[in-house]
Scaffold this active site. Structure first.
Site, short mmCIF file in Angstrom:
data_model
loop_
_atom_site.label_atom_id
_atom_site.label_comp_id
_atom_site.label_asym_id
_atom_site.label_seq_id
_atom_site.Cartn_x
_atom_site.Cartn_y
_atom_site.Cartn_z
N HIS A 158 -3.65 -3.33 -5.44
CA HIS A 158 -3.49 -2.07 -4.70
C HIS A 158 -4.24 -0.92 -5.38
O HIS A 158 -4.76 -0.03 -4.72
CB HIS A 158 -2.00 -1.68 -4.62
CG HIS A 158 -1.28 -2.27 -3.46
ND1 HIS A 158 -1.63 -2.03 -2.15
CD2 HIS A 158 -0.18 -3.07 -3.40
CE1 HIS A 158 -0.80 -2.66 -1.34
NE2 HIS A 158 0.09 -3.30 -2.07
N CYS A 189 3.91 -7.29 2.12
CA CYS A 189 3.54 -6.01 1.51
C CYS A 189 4.24 -4.89 2.25
O CYS A 189 4.23 -4.88 3.49
CB CYS A 189 2.03 -5.86 1.59
SG CYS A 189 1.43 -4.32 0.86
N LEU A 190 4.83 -3.97 1.53
CA LEU A 190 5.53 -2.85 2.18
C LEU A 190 4.56 -2.01 3.03
O LEU A 190 4.98 -1.36 3.97
CB LEU A 190 6.19 -1.95 1.13
CG LEU A 190 7.40 -2.54 0.39
CD1 LEU A 190 7.84 -1.60 -0.73
CD2 LEU A 190 8.57 -2.80 1.33
N HIS A 231 -0.60 -8.63 -7.36
CA HIS A 231 -0.61 -7.98 -6.05
C HIS A 231 -0.67 -6.45 -6.22
O HIS A 231 -1.47 -5.77 -5.58
CB HIS A 231 0.65 -8.41 -5.28
CG HIS A 231 0.86 -7.74 -3.95
ND1 HIS A 231 0.96 -8.47 -2.77
CD2 HIS A 231 1.00 -6.44 -3.59
CE1 HIS A 231 1.15 -7.62 -1.76
NE2 HIS A 231 1.19 -6.38 -2.24
N GLU A 232 0.17 -5.92 -7.12
CA GLU A 232 0.24 -4.46 -7.28
C GLU A 232 -1.04 -3.90 -7.92
O GLU A 232 -1.50 -2.83 -7.54
CB GLU A 232 1.47 -4.06 -8.10
CG GLU A 232 2.81 -4.46 -7.48
CD GLU A 232 2.94 -4.13 -6.01
OE1 GLU A 232 2.39 -3.11 -5.56
OE2 GLU A 232 3.57 -4.92 -5.29
N GLN A 278 0.58 3.39 -2.63
CA GLN A 278 1.48 3.10 -1.50
C GLN A 278 2.43 4.25 -1.20
O GLN A 278 3.03 4.30 -0.13
CB GLN A 278 2.30 1.84 -1.77
CG GLN A 278 1.46 0.57 -1.81
CD GLN A 278 2.34 -0.64 -2.01
OE1 GLN A 278 2.71 -0.96 -3.13
NE2 GLN A 278 2.71 -1.31 -0.93
N GLY A 338 7.58 -5.03 -5.49
CA GLY A 338 6.67 -4.22 -6.28
C GLY A 338 6.12 -3.07 -5.46
O GLY A 338 6.15 -3.10 -4.23
ZN ZN Z 1 1.52 -4.56 -1.36
#
Ligand code: ZN
Length: 150
Positions: free
Chosen positions: A137, A91-92, A133-134, A51, A46
Site C-alpha cells: 500500500h 482489503c479494506l 500487503h500493507e 488507506q 492491517g
Molecule cells: Zn489493503
C-alpha cells in the site's frame, strides 16, 4: 478517533508512493493511535496510512485479535523466503474484492517503533502476508494488481 477508509482502485491517494516519516511528532503519534483504533473498529488485519488518507510510510498490523497491534514506521522488507504460499486476500480499501495472492511464506522486515527505536522482525504465515500487503500500500500497489493474467 475512527478514521474513514479511502476506497477504490483508482483513488489517487491509494496509488501514490507514500513519503518516509522524518520525525515522529505528536501528529504522527496521534495518527498511529487513530489507525489502531480504526483497524480494530473495522475488524481488519492491517492498515496502511494511505488507506486513511495520509501519504506516509506507516503500517499497523493486527492478525490476531487479542494481541497488541504491530506498528511499523518506514518499514522495509529485507529478506524473503524462497518458499511461497497462495492465499485469498481482502482489503479494506477494496471492500467487494478478494484476490488469490502468492507471497513468500517468511520475511524479515525492519522499521521503527512508535518510539523511534529501530526494530527487525522475522515473520511467517499470516503475519508475514499482512505485512507484505500493507507495505505494498505504501508503494501504491493494490491486490487487484496481483491478479495473474492467464
Ligand atoms: Zn489493503
Amino acid at each position: 478517533m475512527i478514521l474513514s477508509i479511502q476506497t477504490g482502485q483508482n483513488n489517487p491517494i491509494l496509488r501514490q508512493k507514500s513519503k518516509k516519516v522524518k520525525e515522529i511528532n505528536p501528529i504522527i503519534k496521534q495518527l498511529i493511535l487513530d489507525m489502531v483504533e480504526t483497524l480494530k473498529a473495522k475488524n481488519g488485519l492491517g492498515l496502511a496510512a494511505p488507506q486513511v488518507g495520509q501519504s506516509l510510510r506507516i503500517i499497523v498490523v493486527q492478525p490476531e485479535p487479542d494481541k497488541e497491534a504491530l506498528i511499523l514506521i518506514n518499514p522495509q522488507i529485507k529478506k524473503t523466503s524462497p518458499e511461497k504460499e497462495i492465499m485469498e486476500e481482502g482489503c479494506l480499501s477494496l471492500p467487494d474484492i478478494s484476490v488469490t495472492v502468492e507471497r513468500p511464506v517468511k520475511i524479515t522486515v525492519q522499521g521503527l517503533t512508535p518510539d523511534g527505536q529501530p526494530v527487525k522482525i522475522e515473520a511467517k504465515g499470516l503475519l508475514a502476508r499482512v505485512i507484505q500487503h500493507e507495505i505494498e500500500h505504501l508503494d501504491g500497489i493494490l491486490i487487484i494488481d496481483k491478479i495473474k493474467s492467464s
